[in-house]
Scaffold this motif. Structure first.
Motif, short mmCIF file in Angstrom:
data_model
loop_
_atom_site.label_atom_id
_atom_site.label_comp_id
_atom_site.label_asym_id
_atom_site.label_seq_id
_atom_site.Cartn_x
_atom_site.Cartn_y
_atom_site.Cartn_z
N VAL A 262 0.84 -1.19 0.00
CA VAL A 262 0.00 0.00 0.00
C VAL A 262 0.88 1.24 0.00
O VAL A 262 1.82 1.35 0.79
CB VAL A 262 -0.93 0.02 1.23
N ALA A 263 0.58 2.18 -0.90
CA ALA A 263 1.34 3.42 -0.97
C ALA A 263 0.93 4.34 0.17
O ALA A 263 -0.25 4.41 0.53
CB ALA A 263 1.11 4.11 -2.31
N SER A 264 1.91 5.06 0.71
CA SER A 264 1.64 5.95 1.82
C SER A 264 1.19 7.33 1.37
O SER A 264 0.62 8.09 2.13
CB SER A 264 2.89 6.10 2.71
N ASN A 265 1.47 7.66 0.13
CA ASN A 265 1.02 8.97 -0.36
C ASN A 265 0.78 8.90 -1.86
O ASN A 265 1.21 7.97 -2.54
CB ASN A 265 2.06 10.06 -0.04
N TYR A 266 0.07 9.89 -2.34
CA TYR A 266 -0.32 9.93 -3.76
C TYR A 266 0.91 10.15 -4.64
O TYR A 266 1.81 10.90 -4.30
CB TYR A 266 -1.33 11.06 -3.98
N ARG A 267 0.92 9.47 -5.78
CA ARG A 267 2.03 9.61 -6.72
C ARG A 267 1.51 10.01 -8.09
O ARG A 267 0.34 9.81 -8.41
CB ARG A 267 2.81 8.30 -6.84
N ASN A 268 2.40 10.55 -8.88
CA ASN A 268 2.05 10.87 -10.26
C ASN A 268 2.16 9.61 -11.10
O ASN A 268 3.24 9.03 -11.24
CB ASN A 268 2.97 11.97 -10.82
N PHE A 269 1.05 9.18 -11.62
CA PHE A 269 1.02 7.92 -12.35
C PHE A 269 1.33 8.15 -13.83
O PHE A 269 1.29 9.27 -14.34
CB PHE A 269 -0.35 7.26 -12.21
N ASN A 270 1.60 7.05 -14.49
CA ASN A 270 1.84 7.09 -15.93
C ASN A 270 0.53 6.80 -16.66
O ASN A 270 -0.51 7.34 -16.34
CB ASN A 270 2.94 6.11 -16.32
N GLN A 271 0.56 5.90 -17.60
CA GLN A 271 -0.60 5.61 -18.45
C GLN A 271 -1.67 4.81 -17.69
O GLN A 271 -1.36 3.88 -16.96
CB GLN A 271 -0.14 4.82 -19.68
N GLU A 272 -2.92 5.20 -17.90
CA GLU A 272 -4.03 4.42 -17.34
C GLU A 272 -4.23 3.18 -18.22
O GLU A 272 -4.46 3.29 -19.42
CB GLU A 272 -5.30 5.26 -17.30
N LEU A 273 -4.17 2.02 -17.58
CA LEU A 273 -4.26 0.76 -18.33
C LEU A 273 -5.63 0.09 -18.19
O LEU A 273 -6.04 -0.65 -19.07
CB LEU A 273 -3.18 -0.22 -17.84
N ALA A 274 -6.29 0.32 -17.08
CA ALA A 274 -7.59 -0.33 -16.85
C ALA A 274 -8.41 0.53 -15.90
O ALA A 274 -7.86 1.27 -15.07
CB ALA A 274 -7.39 -1.73 -16.26
N THR A 275 -9.72 0.42 -16.03
CA THR A 275 -10.60 1.21 -15.16
C THR A 275 -11.95 0.54 -15.01
O THR A 275 -12.42 -0.16 -15.91
CB THR A 275 -10.78 2.64 -15.72
N VAL A 276 -12.56 0.73 -13.85
CA VAL A 276 -13.96 0.33 -13.63
C VAL A 276 -14.65 1.51 -12.95
O VAL A 276 -14.02 2.31 -12.26
CB VAL A 276 -14.10 -0.93 -12.75
N GLU A 277 -15.96 1.60 -13.15
CA GLU A 277 -16.74 2.67 -12.55
C GLU A 277 -17.86 2.09 -11.70
O GLU A 277 -18.38 1.01 -11.99
CB GLU A 277 -17.32 3.59 -13.62
N SER A 278 -18.22 2.83 -10.68
CA SER A 278 -19.34 2.44 -9.83
C SER A 278 -20.65 2.62 -10.58
O SER A 278 -20.70 3.29 -11.61
CB SER A 278 -19.35 3.31 -8.57
N PRO A 279 -21.73 2.06 -10.06
CA PRO A 279 -23.05 2.43 -10.58
C PRO A 279 -23.26 3.94 -10.39
O PRO A 279 -22.55 4.57 -9.59
CB PRO A 279 -24.02 1.62 -9.71
N PRO A 280 -24.22 4.54 -11.09
CA PRO A 280 -24.46 5.97 -10.90
C PRO A 280 -24.87 6.29 -9.48
O PRO A 280 -25.38 5.43 -8.75
CB PRO A 280 -25.58 6.28 -11.90
N LEU A 281 -24.68 7.54 -9.10
CA LEU A 281 -24.96 7.96 -7.73
C LEU A 281 -26.40 7.64 -7.33
O LEU A 281 -26.67 7.33 -6.16
CB LEU A 281 -24.69 9.46 -7.58
N ALA A 282 -27.33 7.71 -8.26
CA ALA A 282 -28.72 7.39 -7.95
C ALA A 282 -28.84 6.00 -7.33
O ALA A 282 -29.59 5.78 -6.37
CB ALA A 282 -29.58 7.49 -9.21
N GLU A 283 -28.07 5.04 -7.85
CA GLU A 283 -28.10 3.68 -7.31
C GLU A 283 -27.38 3.58 -5.97
O GLU A 283 -27.79 2.83 -5.08
CB GLU A 283 -27.50 2.70 -8.32
#
Length: 480
Positions: A283-304
């Protein structure tokens, strides 16, 4: 926390008892002028002589008061807090807002997982991330690094009681959440006199936890209850209580100890199952500047997310919404500033813009678990009224449990002489019972109300029964 501090979550099993008033309610309509005396007759019963009632009942179309009892005074609201949290989230973020979880490339074969507090992530979402990485040509990972820094501050609210903080319903709130940061157990009765069988919903967790089982299977004539707790400094889960022989299994939940590590362990296993071995996870202790985004998932919309929060009274979802308010505030947060505290400030700003009196409530969390929360019935009614006239009115109202149909009201108002068309938020702590929402009255007009009982020595069932009697009175109103 030091020592082997253990406290117990007590789960009283069985269906909620039928509301006494539902079988003894006197048929016939009542006039608005008669309402006060009949509500007082319930609230002034001898068994409530040491209890406090806070009640406000108004037509939805106006601020005319049909009944008020200490409606401007503070009460502990329990989960009625969620009405304020979800109202502010919908107004500020919008019904279509989604929470994104990303995997970025790093140096020397490392991957960074950036969590932003999605409370809905389970194995299916981790599998989607792994499959996306596989399609990108990732065949192994030297370091899997979890960035858990999106939400700052304590993962466990310091105002929560110890038994809440170890229970599944009081799971820690962080940026990398898996399976709602809880461990799911199934407790099953066996032969008479034998301990209950304890089964992990995730079998692989069985090797990571020690079970101290002091439960027992009892005769059909015995009562049922289970007690589940865990130690804070060791992977030990304690189970006690009793279930009837031949009876149905019961679910129980305990909170994970290190949620970010738990997320990474689960993701590491999913990656391995997809043919992507991971040498090391941390686990990282602080935020880092990342490189390329390789994968992503999103939550259901806020309504849900709001619907899950209110209908099922999901504490973790509510606390995530509060922190999102703090993270996405118009004010630039200071580094290391507690995101939950920022969320509380932003919630008040948003509700004040809606027209809710900022002096009518004081909040310590977004879910209602804390006994430091104080809300007046006036604040709850104001929130409900303003949301009923907002662009998100239908979404907000649809998020509330429906009497006799779903959520935390599924088993209430099932056997009434006349159908009760009620959408309302429940709230329960020891000595506290609350119900606030909307009711469609057949021979009157729609009402908005808040009913809170505090400082009571009665059981939750008795407090709910009296509250439901008042709701049944409202259902009998007619114009006269």
């Amino acid at each position: 926390m030091q020592g082997i501090a253990l406290s117990l979550l007590v789960l009283i099993l069985g269906r909620p008892s039928a509301v006494a008033a539902q079988t003894s309610a006197v048929a016939g309509d009542i006039c608005p002028g008669e309402l006060g005396a009949q509500v007082d007759a319930i609230a002034n019963r001898p068994e409530f002589s040491r209890s406090r009632w806070g009640i406000l009942i108004q037509p939805l179309s106006s601020t005319t008061t049909l009944y008020s009892r200490d409606s401007q005074k503070y009460f502990i609201p329990a989960s009625n807090v969620k009405l304020l949290t979800t109202a502010a989230a919908l107004h500020k973020l919008g019904a279509d807002f989604r929470i994104k979880t990303s995997v970025y490339s790093g140096e020397n074969g490392s991957l960074y997982v950036a969590g932003r507090g999605d409370p809905s992530i389970a194995e299916a979402q981790l599998k989607s991330l792994a499959q996306q990485l596989k399609q990108r040509g990732i065949s192994q990972v030297n370091e899997l690094i979890g960035d858990d820094s999106y939400f700052q501050g304590s993962a466990v609210n310091p105002n929560w009681e110890w038994e809440d903080a170890q229970a599944g319903y009081g799971a820690p709130i962080n940026s990398l959440i898996f399976n709602q940061n809880s461990i799911d157990l199934l407790l099953s009765p066996q032969d008479l006199g034998q301990p209950l069988k304890v089964t992990f919903a995730e079998p692989k967790l069985a090797n990571q936890w020690q079970i101290q089982n002091n439960s027992v299977t009892v005769a059909q004539s015995e009562s049922e209850f289970i007690e589940v707790g865990r130690e804070f400094d060791r992977p030990i889960i304690r189970v006690s209580g009793q279930l009837k022989v031949g009876g149905e299994p019961e679910s129980a939940y305990v909170a994970v100890v290190n949620p970010a590590n738990n997320f990474l362990q689960q993701f590491q296993q999913v990656l391995a199952a997809e043919g992507i071995p991971v040498k090391q996870a941390l686990v990282a202790s602080n935020y880092r500047n990342f490189n390329q985004e390789l994968a992503t998932v999103e939550s259901p919309p806020l309504a849900e997310l709001v619907r899950e929060t209110n209908r099922e009274s999901n504490n973790l979802y509510a606390e995530v919404l509060l922190r999102l308010l703090g993270k996405l505030t118009d004010k630039m947060p200071q580094q290391q500033e507690d995101t939950g505290e920022m969320g509380l400030k932003e919630l008040k700003t948003v509700l004040t813009q809606l027209g809710v009196n900022p002096n009518s409530y004081i909040l310590a969390d977004g879910s209602g678990l804390s006994r430091h929360n104080l809300i007046s019935p006036e604040a709850l009614v104001q929130t409900l009224r303003f949301m009923a006239n907002s662009p998100a009115a239908s979404i907000y109202r649809a998020s509330l449990p429906i009497a006799g149909e779903n959520g935390t009201l599924k088993n209430r108002f099932n056997n009434t002489p006349n159908r009760v068309i009620l959408q309302a938020k429940t709230g329960t702590l020891s000595g506290v019972s609350a119900l606030s929402g909307y009711i469609e009255v057949p021979n009157y007009e729609p009402l908005v109300f808040s009913i809170i009982v505090n400082q009571s020595d009665l059981s939750a069932a008795k407090m709910r029964s009296a509250t439901d009697e008042i709701v049944l009175l409202l259902n009998r109103l007619r114009r006269c």
